[in-house]
Design a protein around this motif. Structure first.
Motif, PDB file in Angstrom:
ATOM      1  N   ALA A 133       0.878  -1.212   0.034  1.00 28.84           N
ATOM      2  CA  ALA A 133      -0.075   0.043  -0.040  1.00 28.84           C
ATOM      3  C   ALA A 133       0.834   1.082   0.076  1.00 28.84           C
ATOM      4  CB  ALA A 133      -0.828   0.225   1.383  1.00 28.84           C
ATOM      5  N   THR A 134       0.213   2.611  -0.186  1.00 27.71           N
ATOM      6  CA  THR A 134       1.003   3.716  -0.319  1.00 27.71           C
ATOM      7  C   THR A 134       0.077   4.566   0.224  1.00 27.71           C
ATOM      8  OG1 THR A 134       2.111   3.283  -2.355  1.00 27.71           O
ATOM      9  CG2 THR A 134       1.794   5.516  -1.776  1.00 27.71           C
ATOM     10  N   SER A 135       0.666   5.646   1.245  1.00 25.34           N
ATOM     11  CA  SER A 135      -0.246   6.740   1.946  1.00 25.34           C
ATOM     12  C   SER A 135      -0.267   8.011   0.895  1.00 25.34           C
ATOM     13  CB  SER A 135       0.743   7.236   3.197  1.00 25.34           C
ATOM     14  OG  SER A 135       0.553   6.185   4.058  1.00 25.34           O
ATOM     15  N   TRP A 136      -1.324   8.434   1.143  1.00 23.61           N
ATOM     16  CA  TRP A 136      -1.641   9.718   0.513  1.00 23.61           C
ATOM     17  C   TRP A 136      -0.764  10.787   1.446  1.00 23.61           C
ATOM     18  CZ3 TRP A 136      -6.299   7.128  -0.533  1.00 23.61           C
ATOM     19  CH2 TRP A 136      -6.634   7.065  -1.923  1.00 23.61           C
ATOM     20  N   MET A 137      -0.199  11.832   1.045  1.00 27.58           N
ATOM     21  CA  MET A 137       0.253  12.874   1.883  1.00 27.58           C
ATOM     22  C   MET A 137      -0.317  14.157   1.049  1.00 27.58           C
ATOM     23  SD  MET A 137       4.198  12.197   3.056  1.00 27.58           S
ATOM     24  CE  MET A 137       4.658  10.971   4.182  1.00 27.58           C
ATOM     25  N   GLY A 138      -0.900  14.958   2.232  1.00 29.50           N
ATOM     26  CA  GLY A 138      -1.478  16.397   1.928  1.00 29.50           C
ATOM     27  C   GLY A 138      -0.333  17.533   1.948  1.00 29.50           C
ATOM     28  N   MET A 139      -0.331  18.292   0.919  1.00 32.43           N
ATOM     29  CA  MET A 139       0.398  19.447   0.997  1.00 32.43           C
ATOM     30  C   MET A 139      -0.367  20.461   1.637  1.00 32.43           C
ATOM     31  SD  MET A 139       2.444  21.511  -1.917  1.00 32.43           S
ATOM     32  CE  MET A 139       3.195  23.060  -1.735  1.00 32.43           C
ATOM     33  N   GLY A 140      -0.394  20.279   2.988  1.00 33.25           N
ATOM     34  CA  GLY A 140      -1.108  21.258   3.809  1.00 33.25           C
ATOM     35  C   GLY A 140      -0.603  22.735   3.727  1.00 33.25           C
ATOM     36  N   ILE A 141      -1.141  23.833   3.567  1.00 33.48           N
ATOM     37  CA  ILE A 141      -0.737  25.013   3.668  1.00 33.48           C
ATOM     38  C   ILE A 141      -1.807  25.917   4.635  1.00 33.48           C
ATOM     39  CG2 ILE A 141      -0.368  27.339   2.224  1.00 33.48           C
ATOM     40  CD1 ILE A 141       0.144  24.921   0.045  1.00 33.48           C
ATOM     41  N   ASN A 142      -0.991  26.928   5.438  1.00 33.09           N
ATOM     42  CA  ASN A 142      -1.932  27.613   6.250  1.00 33.09           C
ATOM     43  C   ASN A 142      -2.736  28.490   5.555  1.00 33.09           C
ATOM     44  OD1 ASN A 142      -1.935  30.298   8.123  1.00 33.09           O
ATOM     45  ND2 ASN A 142      -1.910  28.928   9.595  1.00 33.09           N
ATOM     46  N   PRO A 143      -3.976  28.842   5.917  1.00 30.66           N
ATOM     47  CA  PRO A 143      -4.848  29.704   5.099  1.00 30.66           C
ATOM     48  C   PRO A 143      -4.388  31.289   5.009  1.00 30.66           C
ATOM     49  CG  PRO A 143      -6.185  28.399   6.842  1.00 30.66           C
ATOM     50  CD  PRO A 143      -4.491  28.138   6.935  1.00 30.66           C
ATOM     51  N   GLN A 144      -3.482  31.650   5.721  1.00 26.18           N
ATOM     52  CA  GLN A 144      -2.793  32.949   5.916  1.00 26.18           C
ATOM     53  C   GLN A 144      -1.910  33.185   4.513  1.00 26.18           C
ATOM     54  OE1 GLN A 144      -1.402  33.976   9.625  1.00 26.18           O
ATOM     55  NE2 GLN A 144      -3.262  33.747  10.688  1.00 26.18           N
ATOM     56  N   VAL A 145      -1.340  32.135   4.294  1.00 28.57           N
ATOM     57  CA  VAL A 145      -0.531  32.044   2.960  1.00 28.57           C
ATOM     58  C   VAL A 145      -1.116  32.653   1.828  1.00 28.57           C
ATOM     59  CG1 VAL A 145       1.003  30.987   1.204  1.00 28.57           C
ATOM     60  CG2 VAL A 145       0.911  30.418   3.907  1.00 28.57           C
ATOM     61  N   LEU A 227      -7.137  23.811   6.466  1.00 25.80           N
ATOM     62  CA  LEU A 227      -5.806  24.081   5.682  1.00 25.80           C
ATOM     63  C   LEU A 227      -6.060  24.278   4.122  1.00 25.80           C
ATOM     64  CD1 LEU A 227      -3.627  21.479   7.588  1.00 25.80           C
ATOM     65  CD2 LEU A 227      -3.631  23.953   7.748  1.00 25.80           C
ATOM     66  N   LYS A 228      -5.254  25.072   3.325  1.00 26.42           N
ATOM     67  CA  LYS A 228      -5.449  24.796   1.900  1.00 26.42           C
ATOM     68  C   LYS A 228      -4.547  23.744   1.384  1.00 26.42           C
ATOM     69  CE  LYS A 228      -5.341  30.126   1.347  1.00 26.42           C
ATOM     70  NZ  LYS A 228      -4.701  31.213   0.581  1.00 26.42           N
ATOM     71  N   CYS A 229      -5.009  23.548   0.275  1.00 23.90           N
ATOM     72  CA  CYS A 229      -4.164  22.366  -0.415  1.00 23.90           C
ATOM     73  C   CYS A 229      -4.162  22.440  -1.829  1.00 23.90           C
ATOM     74  CB  CYS A 229      -4.549  20.773   0.134  1.00 23.90           C
ATOM     75  SG  CYS A 229      -3.823  19.507  -0.743  1.00 23.90           S
ATOM     76  N   PHE A 230      -2.834  22.637  -2.258  1.00 25.19           N
ATOM     77  CA  PHE A 230      -2.777  22.703  -3.781  1.00 25.19           C
ATOM     78  C   PHE A 230      -2.305  21.488  -4.503  1.00 25.19           C
ATOM     79  CE2 PHE A 230      -1.631  27.172  -2.281  1.00 25.19           C
ATOM     80  CZ  PHE A 230      -3.003  27.671  -2.195  1.00 25.19           C
ATOM     81  N   ALA A 231      -1.810  20.437  -3.808  1.00 28.24           N
ATOM     82  CA  ALA A 231      -1.515  19.294  -4.364  1.00 28.24           C
ATOM     83  C   ALA A 231      -1.447  18.084  -3.352  1.00 28.24           C
ATOM     84  CB  ALA A 231       0.088  19.454  -4.864  1.00 28.24           C
ATOM     85  N   VAL A 232      -1.703  16.801  -3.629  1.00 26.65           N
ATOM     86  CA  VAL A 232      -1.353  15.681  -2.894  1.00 26.65           C
ATOM     87  C   VAL A 232      -0.336  14.850  -3.436  1.00 26.65           C
ATOM     88  CG1 VAL A 232      -3.719  15.571  -2.097  1.00 26.65           C
ATOM     89  CG2 VAL A 232      -3.166  14.403  -4.062  1.00 26.65           C
ATOM     90  N   LEU A 233       0.243  14.076  -2.396  1.00 26.11           N
ATOM     91  CA  LEU A 233       1.381  13.409  -2.998  1.00 26.11           C
ATOM     92  C   LEU A 233       1.089  12.026  -2.986  1.00 26.11           C
ATOM     93  CD1 LEU A 233       2.407  16.024  -1.545  1.00 26.11           C
ATOM     94  CD2 LEU A 233       5.037  14.550  -1.244  1.00 26.11           C
ATOM     95  N   GLY A 234       1.330  11.345  -4.176  1.00 22.94           N
ATOM     96  CA  GLY A 234       0.689   9.898  -4.376  1.00 22.94           C
ATOM     97  C   GLY A 234       0.529   9.652  -5.841  1.00 22.94           C
ATOM     98  N   GLU A 235       0.181   8.279  -6.089  1.00 21.55           N
ATOM     99  CA  GLU A 235       0.182   8.050  -7.565  1.00 21.55           C
ATOM    100  C   GLU A 235      -1.199   8.718  -8.128  1.00 21.55           C
ATOM    101  OE1 GLU A 235       0.810   3.772  -7.544  1.00 21.55           O
ATOM    102  OE2 GLU A 235       2.892   4.043  -7.122  1.00 21.55           O
ATOM    103  N   THR A 246      -2.563  15.776  -8.243  1.00 16.07           N
ATOM    104  CA  THR A 246      -1.470  15.370  -7.642  1.00 16.07           C
ATOM    105  C   THR A 246      -0.272  16.237  -7.794  1.00 16.07           C
ATOM    106  OG1 THR A 246      -0.659  13.990  -9.330  1.00 16.07           O
ATOM    107  CG2 THR A 246      -2.077  12.825  -7.580  1.00 16.07           C
ATOM    108  N   LEU A 247       0.879  16.116  -7.307  1.00 15.31           N
ATOM    109  CA  LEU A 247       2.002  16.935  -7.637  1.00 15.31           C
ATOM    110  C   LEU A 247       2.490  16.570  -9.011  1.00 15.31           C
ATOM    111  CD1 LEU A 247       4.569  17.261  -4.602  1.00 15.31           C
ATOM    112  CD2 LEU A 247       3.659  19.246  -5.823  1.00 15.31           C
ATOM    113  N   LYS A 248       2.398  15.307  -9.278  1.00 19.41           N
ATOM    114  CA  LYS A 248       2.796  14.872 -10.532  1.00 19.41           C
ATOM    115  C   LYS A 248       2.173  15.389 -11.638  1.00 19.41           C
ATOM    116  CE  LYS A 248       5.048  10.728  -8.878  1.00 19.41           C
ATOM    117  NZ  LYS A 248       5.242   9.133  -8.721  1.00 19.41           N
TER     118      LYS A 248
END
Length: 331
Positions: A133-145, A227-235, A246-248
């Protein structure tokens, strides 16, 4: 008259071969009547504490694989030293008879050896069985950015070098390496802030003490809109926010590797046991109910057979080593 008792293990295998146990009909690909492996309980050493993603994914997948093989699985958590304690235990377990396996993470076989001495050689003492298996990872970004998509975030980080901080679960963890990979690929200079675990980093991300975190712990807060999120890490995209690419998909995340989990064995383990365990895992992850459990835990099935998984390990061992050298990461 034959009054000999049928052992549970033999009964389980006969049911499996007959295709009558829970409707399983793929027996010949996994268990052969010409070879009686496995004929006793199988032990899987998990070199991390209970409750983490490596523990959760292993139990979900291997319990099913064990039922396909007609044997119960004993899960044995031996945590410590970034997985080295459990790995060394498996390597030194004698004999390597196919009844002891080891859970692995990306970090264990692709990262740690570049940063600290180990009491074994991962490339010589351990062999791949299967990726699970593989984990999803969120690119979490603080809303103030002040950014509304990935390109705006990169532009902001370039315009403010040294002012964007990313948190990680600690020095030399894969959560740090993801930030370093992003720095290299996006051409930015975010500052790494290590924490003693993912949870305290996420607390500071929510409060604005840091601005970014690459971690599964960000996902619930992304889903809740904290949180903001502009990309997730995973396939593939995360079902919790399927509109986030995804980032890719956005041209990044091409070096390094994913946060995956898999099964290894000590070198010398019979190839028949490795092949049949790999086949059982491959069959197990086809189960829709199993996949629902994985997704609910923030993971997804990403099965690779023995040969493919070994190639993945070797490739990502090199790529993570290059990243560690380029970013001058040290413990």
């Amino acid at each position: 008259m034959d009054n000999r008792r049928k052992t549970p293990a033999k009964v389980g295998r006969r049911l499996f071969l007959g295709g009558t146990a829970a409707g399983l009909v793929a027996a010949p690909a996994i268990v052969s009547a010409q070879n009686d492996w496995p004929n006793k309980q199988i032990r899987v050493v998990i070199p991390y504490p209970p409750g983490g993603p490596s523990d959760v994914t292993t139990r979900i997948v291997l319990e099913r694989a064990g039922s396909l093989l007609g044997q119960s699985i004993l899960f044995d958590n031996k945590a410590g030293a970034s997985g080295a304690i459990g790995a060394e235990h498996v390597i030194k377990s004698a004999p390597a008879d196919g009844y002891t396996f080891l859970t692995t993470t990306t970090a264990m076989v692709c990262i740690t050896e570049h940063l600290q001495p180990l009491p074994y050689d991962t490339s010589k003492d351990l062999v791949a069985v299967a990726r699970t298996a593989t984990s999803w990872m969120g690119m979490g970004i603080n809303p103030q950015v002040p950014a509304n998509d990935l390109q705006e975030f990169i532009a902001y980080a370039k315009a403010n070098p040294g002012k964007v901080n990313f948190g990680s679960a600690g020095l030399a963890t894969i959560t740090q390496l993801y930030g370093e990979i992003f720095n290299i690929e996006a051409g930015v200079k975010m500052v790494h802030v290590p924490y003693k675990g993912s949870a305290p980093a996420t607390v500071d991300l929510l409060s604005g003490q840091i601005q970014v975190q690459f971690d599964p712990t960000t996902l619930p807060h992304i889903a809740a809109g904290r949180l903001k999120c502009f990309a997730v890490l995973g396939e593939k995209r995360w079902p919790g926010k399927p509109d986030v690419p995804t980032l890719k998909e956005q041209g990044l995340g091409k070096i390094g590797g994913d946060a995956w989990y898999g099964i290894l064995a000590a070198r010398g383990t019979p190839q028949a046991a490795i092949d049949r365990m790999s086949a059982a895992i491959g069959e197990a992850v086809k189960d829709p109910a199993l996949n629902e459990k994985l997704v609910a835990s923030g993971n997804y099935s990403s099965f690779q057979d023995t040969k493919t998984f070994q190639a993945t390990i070797e490739r990502e061992r090199v790529s993570f080593g290059d990243i560690i050298r380029k970013a001058d990461i040290r413990i």
